[in-house]
Design a protein around this motif. Structure first.
Motif: not given
Length: 554
Positions: A185-192, A212-217, A426-430, A441-448
């Protein structure tokens, strides 16, 4: 081997992307986040050094450069070229008469190097998957630098190596799930937030879908109170992507624009000079040009909805990087060897090399198996017995479909001379996602979990994700009747009938319109999706570029 062309860069496609910089005794060609300060630092590190010292110096320097970029540098009869971690800007290498040549435009470089012989392996891969696997292209002696790759050319040789590899690990993180969610959460907001700061004072444009992805952005930027944000969708009126996007934009209080598209309008577009010019600009002998956003973005630019100095930010490619493409048969986390490697390769072929049914021979599939296995061997990935199957899968997909086909969609914005950002690449997300354990990562468990828990903008719990609705309405009764008629013959029969007769009209953005309906209907082979038709059209396009004729049916 003879010395390289002293000018180094024999084709230079600027289009507001590449720029030339003369610095002391060096010439730099740079794109993206590379600055004059970066170039000065590299020059100082390389000045008065021997060619044998270049490799470590360049590698160390590249690992310190952040963002999306590409570089070509001429210094002391050496040419250094590199791409960023995802190959967001392309650099091409050609060999002609024992001489190496560099370019930023594949077509122009191939012409300058007089390359026109088909690479059978590359052509087969392109025909079956829509992209060429490994360090190949559809013609011999031409290749693109891979994601995270660098080369040095001098009088003695041409060296290529990876300074960075996106290679997920099987390491078990000590952090608990709750801590992982907090970290992400913190990393995503920092990148954005970094994106927000870089684009301050300019319009931010988000192409919005039902996923999910464009909605996140969009929701993340609004959570951070970004200003002057607009969004858009396109396609059939009332298609499920646009309907969901409109709800999201409405709840977030963001201006939403819709670009209507029909089979007729798309057919006209695919015959237009704009589309032909884009093909000339973007084609690279490596992947079918990604064109989906071209018409709507050009339309919104011409009508003034999108500012000329705007920044487009799409959700490419959160679904892959967060684990959404790992197949179920690799969920067990087993290491790969022997028959299990064969199963993995066969599974990868079924997923990625299946643009057409009943077109390719068993020997064609055997050749693809050999190519994929060779690529893994060349990278040393089959020497480590501790690598789990999902690691090999994600490396193969990242280095091929993602960085060659999906990322190439950014060429649309370059062609239209509009700036872009890719926060989910981004490099940080990679770095973060390469360390996430398989179970998360299975079924985007953490992401969702992260998205639902944060519920930025309150658009994550009440608005469905990818809830498909059949459009156009007139097709629904015909499709239902056909499905009932096929019921006694099984699901596979129904899926073939649906692909053959209905997908052409159901596609929300009418990408099938590259061909008239009757042509697609009576095609001998069965197309998996619209990319199949576009790949065939691209092969026809290449046919006019190469003197030795292509057999697109293989």
């Amino acid at each position: 081997m003879s010395a390289p062309n002293r000018t180094g860069l024999v084709t230079f496609e600027s289009r507001n992307v590449w720029s030339k910089l003369s610095l002391f005794d060096a010439i730099f060609y740079i794109a993206g986040s590379i600055t004059k300060s970066h170039c000065k630092t590299l020059f100082e590190k390389l000045e008065n050094k021997t060619s044998t010292q270049y490799k470590k110096i360049v590698t160390d320097w590249l690992t310190s450069v952040k963002g999306h970029f590409a570089l070509i540098c001429e210094l002391n009869e050496n040419i250094v070229a590199a791409t960023d971690r995802i190959s967001s800007y392309q650099v091409f290498l050609a060999q002609s008469n024992s001489r190496w040549m560099i370019g930023t435009h594949a077509g122009q470089l191939a012409e300058a190097a007089e390359l026109d012989l088909i690479d059978d392996d590359g052509l087969l891969s392109l025909s079956m998957a829509g992209y060429v696997t490994g360090k190949r292209s559809a013609i011999k002696n031409l290749s693109a630098l891979q994601a995270g790759e660098v080369l040095i050319i001098n009088r003695e040789n041409c060296q290529r190596w990876y300074y960075h590899k996106f290679l997920p690990t099987a390491a078990c993180q000590s952090e608990k799930d709750k801590q992982q969610i907090e970290h992400l959460s913190e990393l995503t907001l920092s990148i954005l937030d970094n994106v927000k700061q870089r684009t301050k004072g300019r319009q931010i444009v988000v192409p919005l879908s039902a996923g999910l992805d464009s909605r996140l952005i969009l929701s993340g930027l609004k959570h951070l109170e970004a200003k002057d944000v607009i969004t858009f969708s396109y396609g059939q009126p009332n298609n499920f992507e646009a309907t969901t996007a409109q709800k999201i934009a409405g709840k977030l209080g963001v201006r939403w624009h819709f670009v209507p598209m029909s089979t007729a309008s798309q057919r006209t577009f695919f015959q237009s000079s704009l589309y032909r010019d884009y093909l000339e600009y973007s084609h690279d002998f490596t992947a079918t040009p990604f064109q989906q956003d071209l018409y709507p973005v050009s339309r919104l630019l011409s009508t003034g909805v999108i500012d000329k100095d705007a920044v487009i930010i799409n959700g490419n490619s959160g679904d892959f990087i967060s684990g959404g493409h790992i197949p179920e048969n690799l969920f067990n986390g087993q290491t790969i060897a022997g028959e299990m490697l064969t199963d993995l390769i066969n599974s990868f072929i079924k997923k990625h090399f299946s643009l057409w049914e009943n077109r390719f021979s068993p020997s064609d599939y055997d050749q693809i198996r050999h190519m994929l296995t060779s690529d893994l061997t060349d990278e040393g990935l089959l020497n480590n017995k501790n690598y789990q199957g999902f690691i090999l899968w994600e490396r193969l997909e990242f280095l091929n479909r993602q960085s060659k086909y999906v990322i190439s969609g950014q060429r649309i914005y370059d062609f239209l001379r509009i700036n872009w950002e890719l926060p989910l690449w981004s490099d940080e997300y990679l770095d973060f996602w390469s360390q996430v354990p398989l179970r998360l990562k299975i079924n985007q468990n953490l992401y969702r979990k992260m998205l639902r828990r944060n519920n930025w903008g309150h658009v994550w719990k009440d608005i469905p994700v990818n809830e498909k609705i059949i459009r156009p309405i007139w097709l629904q009764p015909l499709r239902f009747a056909a499905k009932v008629a096929c019921a006694p013959f099984g699901r596979n029969t129904w899926h073939q009938i649906e692909k053959r007769f209905f997908n052409y009209w159901m596609d929300p953005v009418h990408n099938y319109a590259i061909l008239p309906y009757y042509s697609a209907l009576f095609e001998k082979s069965l197309a998996r999706n619209a990319i199949s038709l576009h790949t065939d059209a691209y092969l026809d396009f290449l046919n006019a570029k190469i003197s030795s004729p292509l057999d697109k049916k293989i």
